[in-house]
Motif scaffolding. Structure first.
Motif, PDB file in Angstrom:
ATOM      1  N   CYS A 291      52.187  59.367 100.189  1.00  0.00           N
ATOM      2  CA  CYS A 291      52.448  57.983 100.602  1.00  0.00           C
ATOM      3  C   CYS A 291      53.095  57.256  99.430  1.00  0.00           C
ATOM      4  CB  CYS A 291      51.138  57.301 101.001  1.00  0.00           C
ATOM      5  SG  CYS A 291      51.263  55.493 101.099  1.00  0.00           S
TER       6      CYS A 291
ATOM      7  N   CYS B 270      50.869  54.080  97.990  1.00  0.00           N
ATOM      8  CA  CYS B 270      49.689  54.230  97.121  1.00  0.00           C
ATOM      9  C   CYS B 270      49.671  55.540  96.354  1.00  0.00           C
ATOM     10  CB  CYS B 270      48.412  54.078  97.942  1.00  0.00           C
ATOM     11  SG  CYS B 270      48.168  55.441  99.107  1.00  0.00           S
TER      12      CYS B 270
ATOM     13  N   CYS C  64      48.433  55.050 106.678  1.00  0.00           N
ATOM     14  CA  CYS C  64      47.976  55.835 105.531  1.00  0.00           C
ATOM     15  C   CYS C  64      46.447  55.713 105.460  1.00  0.00           C
ATOM     16  CB  CYS C  64      48.622  55.307 104.253  1.00  0.00           C
ATOM     17  SG  CYS C  64      47.869  55.986 102.758  1.00  0.00           S
TER      18      CYS C  64
ATOM     19  N   CYS D  65      45.752  53.549 101.951  1.00  0.00           N
ATOM     20  CA  CYS D  65      46.120  52.132 101.757  1.00  0.00           C
ATOM     21  C   CYS D  65      46.356  51.390 103.074  1.00  0.00           C
ATOM     22  CB  CYS D  65      47.334  51.996 100.840  1.00  0.00           C
ATOM     23  SG  CYS D  65      48.885  52.569 101.544  1.00  0.00           S
TER      24      CYS D  65
HETATM   25 ZN   LIG Z   1      49.055  54.841 101.201  1.00  0.00          ZN
END
Ligand SMILES: [Zn+2]
Length: 241
Positions: free
Chosen positions: A199, A202, A223, A226
């Motif tokens: 991701c 994050c 995600c 996050c």
């Molecule tokens: Zn994330």
């Protein structure tokens, strides 16, 4: 027909450029307001300094008048003394001259102080007037720059707003709500790319099973770490490899 996540990516792009342009206008407005405030404070300080300098000028003239009058009286007493023949009268006249001497010394001392204060006050006032003028010029320059920024960005902002209004119509209402919520909670970044299984919001690894789902591009996947909306761009992934 773009998928919902692709529409959200476009929406976020519009939101980002819209925000950058709006911030440019706002920061210009902020600078003008700051300079306005500084100008007002400096103008008040200048007024105060001017009043103080005027009061010192009045005091100086008053002291000069009193000194001139005391010196005049002194001259008059000294002339009179030469004509006095009586001891008692002479004693009184000499006493009067001594008192006048004291008065003159006192006035001269006070006047000297007032001259110094007046000089400092006049210098301070001139400095403040200079600063005030510089602030007025800086404010004027900033106002011109702001006008320029608004003229330059105004039309672009309008276009972005129109584009946003069109885009938002194509996004599912629940996703739109979710997008707005993540956007406000996650510092203006609601949709992020997954690159190399990670991701980009994050930097956490996305579980492989989820990654497969994201690549299918059928639904909007969040995600797990996050909570941002994940997006996968095949072309870019291939290009970066
Ligand atoms: Zn994330």
């Amino acid at each position: 027909m773009p998928s919902q996540i692709e529409l959200l990516v476009q929406l976020q792009q519009v939101d980002q450029t819209l925000r950058a342009k709006t911030q440019a206008v706002e920061s210009g407005q902020g600078r003008v307001a700051d300079l306005d405030e500084s100008y007002r404070a400096k103008a008040a300080a200048t007024d105060q300094a001017r009043t103080a300098a005027l009061a010192l000028g009045t005091r100086q003239r008053d002291l000069e008048g009193r000194l001139a009058s005391a010196e005049e009286r002194m001259k008059d007493r000294r002339m009179r003394i030469t004509r006095i023949r009586n001891d008692k009268e002479l004693g009184l006249a000499k006493r009067e001259v001594d008192l006048l001497k004291e008065e003159i010394v006192g006035l001269e001392t006070e006047l000297q102080q007032v001259y110094e204060q007046n000089e400092a006050a006049t210098g301070g006032l001139a400095a403040l007037e200079g600063e005030l003028k510089a602030l007025a010029q800086a404010r004027e320059a900033e106002a011109v720059a702001l006008k320029d920024t608004i003229a330059r960005l105004g039309a672009a902002i309008e276009r972005d707003r129109a584009r946003r209004a069109g885009l938002i119509e194509t996004v599912d209402a629940e996703l739109r709500r979710r997008y707005e919520m993540i956007l406000s909670r996650r510092g203006g970044l609601a949709v992020v790319q997954v690159r190399d299984g990670t991701c980009q919001g994050c930097r956490m690894r996305v579980p492989p099973q989820l990654f497969n789902q994201i690549q299918r591009n059928e639904q909007v996947i969040l995600c797990p770490s996050c909570q941002r909306m994940l997006h996968w761009q095949p072309a870019q992934d291939e290009a970066s490899e």
